[in-house]
Design a protein around this motif. Structure first.
Motif, PDB file in Angstrom:
ATOM      1  N   ASP A 219      -3.260   2.817  -2.794  1.00 37.13           N
ATOM      2  CA  ASP A 219      -4.588   2.305  -3.141  1.00 37.13           C
ATOM      3  C   ASP A 219      -5.625   3.001  -2.263  1.00 37.13           C
ATOM      4  O   ASP A 219      -5.714   2.747  -1.075  1.00 37.13           O
ATOM      5  CB  ASP A 219      -4.578   0.784  -2.858  1.00 37.13           C
ATOM      6  CG  ASP A 219      -5.993   0.223  -3.011  1.00 37.13           C
ATOM      7  OD1 ASP A 219      -6.163  -0.994  -2.816  1.00 37.13           O
ATOM      8  OD2 ASP A 219      -6.901   1.014  -3.294  1.00 37.13           O
TER       9      ASP A 219
ATOM     10  N   GLY B 157       0.813  -1.219   0.000  1.00 35.65           N
ATOM     11  CA  GLY B 157       0.000   0.000   0.000  1.00 35.65           C
ATOM     12  C   GLY B 157       0.843   1.265   0.000  1.00 35.65           C
ATOM     13  O   GLY B 157       0.383   2.332  -0.391  1.00 35.65           O
TER      14      GLY B 157
ATOM     15  N   GLY C 247      -8.343  -0.818   0.350  1.00 32.52           N
ATOM     16  CA  GLY C 247      -6.902  -0.468   0.380  1.00 32.52           C
ATOM     17  C   GLY C 247      -6.592   0.386   1.593  1.00 32.52           C
ATOM     18  O   GLY C 247      -5.619   0.177   2.313  1.00 32.52           O
TER      19      GLY C 247
END
Ligand code: ATP
Length: 711
Positions: free
Chosen positions: A88, A56, A93
């Motif tokens: 994300d 991420g 996310g």
């Protein structure tokens, strides 16, 4: 990404998909979605040293594309800067990122927060965190945990990004943060050369960064750092504890290419700032003004030299504890008057020095001292600077002996035994003391219990210590000393011992005896010639090859290459320090390994090599080595003379040629020669031996002797 593999590095931005592997060094293998103007690679393999990152994270990086023979295309990171926001921004996310990165947030809570605030989550966390209290389950203490962990991460990211902005690599940036903490960025912005305080980062590295940033060559911060570096190099390269001012200035010119006037200013500034100390003694009228009496030190070195001198003065001046040291008649049996003198001296003195060349009876005397001390009920500690020397001391005295480090309880926090908690012995016997620099000698003597005795044994004509100072020389001129001169019968018949003593008077060995001969050879064919000679002499298990240098046509690396090719040809094997090892190869340990009880300089034979593990037999001590341990091994068919110190073999083949000129000194060839018990076979040139015999090593700048004498 374009089809052809670009050879130049290029910049990309990206988001981490998955971190596959991360080593302590920061080396990471991950998959990431990376993009730039040319296109996007949704699942690229990215490797290299990077800051701690998680799925991420977003980043920007300079990467180089390379083709791995097994894994295909991948991107090697040259420099990676983490962005503060995750990539994300979908609800899932964000939730995943919160859960992974933000303290106090579990899976459920992360899902609620992401569901409530969506893409605005991080801005809220950053600038208006109280709004998070709306989310059920977010309590004041949860919020506190979240904000402090987020700000801590943010700080670290900004620090790393800022340091990388100064030109530091991510590895250097991480080490700087580890060393300086949060102050790293402001310290290095104020003076980039403070970077030299970080372990493993020297002046030249900092200077490269400085110049890459367009820093002025005559900036006082650069010149001051250069002055300190000149003293550090003098200690490492030449074993000097100080430099006369003029030589310190020359060092600055050498490393920075500034003018002598600027170099003079650099040293003055460094002294004013306390980065260097000027300990020039008042010029005694007897001293000729010609020689430069000035002394410029690194402050810790000056303190250590003064402390060592005062410890030695105390040991010389104070009487030994109690009156339990009585020398019974039989104690001196088999000893010469000289040797017996040591037993008597230890009766009245706490510090006694025993020195002499090979075969003069030092070990025999040491054993007699240990025997007497134990008869008197004293606790005796036996040690030596290296593992090899300690083992030999143990064999010769028939007692347990260890390295000085081990005896003093050396660990990550330094020496356990010191003046506060002395080593628990009434008598410390230290062998091969010529290998101790001032630092180790200081640690040793600082740990001597009140009233306890010390016997220092060594040969002042061996190679000087690798570390700065020459304490044994100063001690033989100030402490009660027995210098054994008589070479014993079987020793005297040995032409090697005779040649060694001849070297001390500047004479090159008289070659021609079957136990002491020389073969001339030229450097370019020398290594091959040595391999064939070793074969004629019965092979590598019968003769140890020694040479002064690692590099060059007659260096260790070239010799090992030829010897391995001749005696253990083949491909592959397990990668070790400088090559690959296969069963049958001779290898040498290059660092003390206390776990496996294998010490620097110990030679062994490879029994097994499978995958990335080696089983090695170090004269009976069979150990299995893997991972980083393999980098403490090198091929051992040939060793440098320095590495051979403290060891000896029946037959030695010593390679010596003018090509080694810079290294050649009397002590070096003396040490090489005295590694052989029965036979020494020289290969190279007789001239090199003549030149070496006439070259006393450069005197070391140390004031220990004067300080012990109280000047
Ligand atoms: N007083 C003595 N009388 C007769 N022989 C002796 C005497 N002292 C030692 N030797 C013999 O001389 C040889 C060398 O002794 P020793 O190993 O103690 O010398 P060393 O100085 O330790 O040598 P090296 O420095 O090479 O280890 C040994 O064989 C020993 O037995």
């Amino acid at each position: 990404m374009s089809a052809a593999v670009p050879t130049e590095a290029f910049r990309v931005t990206g988001g981490v998909n998955k971190v596959r592997f991360r080593a302590d060094s920061g080396f990471t293998v991950m998959t990431a979605r990376i993009r730039n103007a040319e296109g996007e690679d949704p699942d690229a393999t990215v490797i290299g040293v990077m800051p701690p990152l998680e799925a991420g994270d977003t980043f920007s990086a300079d990467v180089l594309m390379e083709e791995h023979r097994e894994y295909g295309y991948q991107y090697r990171v040259l420099n990676l800067v983490l962005e503060a926001q995750p990539a994300d921004l979908s609800e899932a996310g964000i939730a995943a990122y919160l859960e992974a990165r933000v303290g106090g947030v579990g899976k459920v809570l992360a899902g609620r927060i992401a569901g409530t605030f969506g893409a605005a989550t991080f801005d809220i966390l950053e600038s208006d965190p109280d709004r998070l209290l709306q989310v059920p389950g977010v309590t004041a203490s949860t919020l506190h945990k979240m904000t402090s962990s987020w700000s801590q991460q943010g700080l670290e990211r900004r620090l790393l990004a800022g340091l990388q902005g100064l030109g530091l690599s991510i590895t250097q940036a991480q080490r700087a943060v580890k060393h300086f903490g949060e102050a790293a960025l402001e310290r290095l912005t104020a003076d980039l050369f403070t970077l030299t305080e970080v372990e493993g980062i020297g002046f030249l590295t900092a200077d490269k960064l400085w110049q890459a940033q367009g820093g002025a060559l005559d900036d006082p911060r650069r010149l001051t750092a250069a002055a300190v570096y000149a003293l550090q190099q003098a200690a490492q390269q030449g074993g000097h504890s100080y430099l006369p001012r003029a030589r310190a200035e020359k060092g600055v010119v050498h490393y920075t290419r500034v003018t002598p006037a600027q170099a003079r200013l650099a040293v003055e500034t460094a002294v004013e700032l306390g980065r260097l100390s000027d300990d020039t003694p008042p010029l005694l009228d007897t001293e000729d003004a010609l020689h430069d009496p000035s002394r410029i030190y690194l402050p810790p070195t000056l303190r250590a030299e003064k402390k060592l001198a005062s410890l030695i003065r105390t040991l010389i001046a104070t009487p030994p504890a109690g009156d339990e040291w009585i020398v019974p008649k039989g104690a001196a049996k088999g000893l010469s008057a000289e040797q017996a003198g040591v037993l008597d001296l230890l009766g009245e003195h706490r510090l006694v020095v025993l020195t002499g060349g090979p075969g003069t009876g030092k070990s025999t005397t040491t054993r007699a001292v240990a025997d007497l001390a134990e008869q008197l009920g004293l606790e005796v500690g036996l040690c030596a600077p290296t593992g090899k020397a300690a083992r030999r001391l143990g064999e010769v005295t028939g007692r347990a002996a260890s390295t000085i480090h081990r005896l003093l309880g050396y660990g990550p926090a330094g020496f356990r035994h010191n003046h506060l908690e002395p080593a628990p012995y009434d008598l410390l016997i230290v062998d091969e003391v010529s290998m101790c620099g001032d630092g180790l000698m200081l640690s040793l003597l600082a740990a001597v219990a009140p009233g306890a005795r010390v016997l220092l044994v060594g040969d002042t004509d061996q190679l000087p210590p690798v570390d700065a100072g020459l304490p044994l020389h100063a001690l033989t001129q100030t402490a009660p000393t027995v210098r054994l001169t008589q070479v014993y019968r079987q020793a005297a018949e040995n032409p090697i011992i005779r040649a060694a003593h001849g070297l001390l008077h500047g004479q090159a060995p008289a070659w021609g005896d079957p136990r002491l001969n020389l073969t001339e050879t030229e450097p370019d064919v020398g290594a091959r010639r040595v391999a064939l000679l070793v074969r004629d002499m019965g092979g590598p298990t019968q003769v140890q090859v020694l040479t002064p240098m690692r590099k060059g046509p007659l260096g260790v690396e070239m010799l090992n290459h030829h010897l391995q090719s001749l005696f253990n040809p083949g491909e592959g094997g397990v990668r070790i320090g400088d090559s690959h090892a296969r069963p049958g190869d001779i290898v040498v340990q290059t660092k003390n390994d206390y776990t496996n009880e294998v010490f620097n300089g110990t030679v062994g034979t490879v029994l097994k090599a499978d995958g990335s593990r080696l089983t090695v037999d170090f004269d009976g001590n069979i150990v299995e080595l893997a991972g980083a341990e393999l980098f403490n091994l090198q091929l051992g068919y040939a060793l440098t003379v320095h590495r051979a110190q403290g060891s000896e073999w029946r037959t030695v083949l010593g390679v010596l040629h003018e090509a080694h000129m810079p290294m050649l000194s009397r002590n070096l060839v003396y040490t090489a020669l005295t590694r052989a018990r029965d036979r020494f076979y020289a290969v190279g040139s007789a001239t090199a031996w003549q030149r070496a015999a006439g070259r006393q090593r450069e005197e070391r700048c140390t004031a220990l002797l004067e300080r012990i004498r109280g000047r």
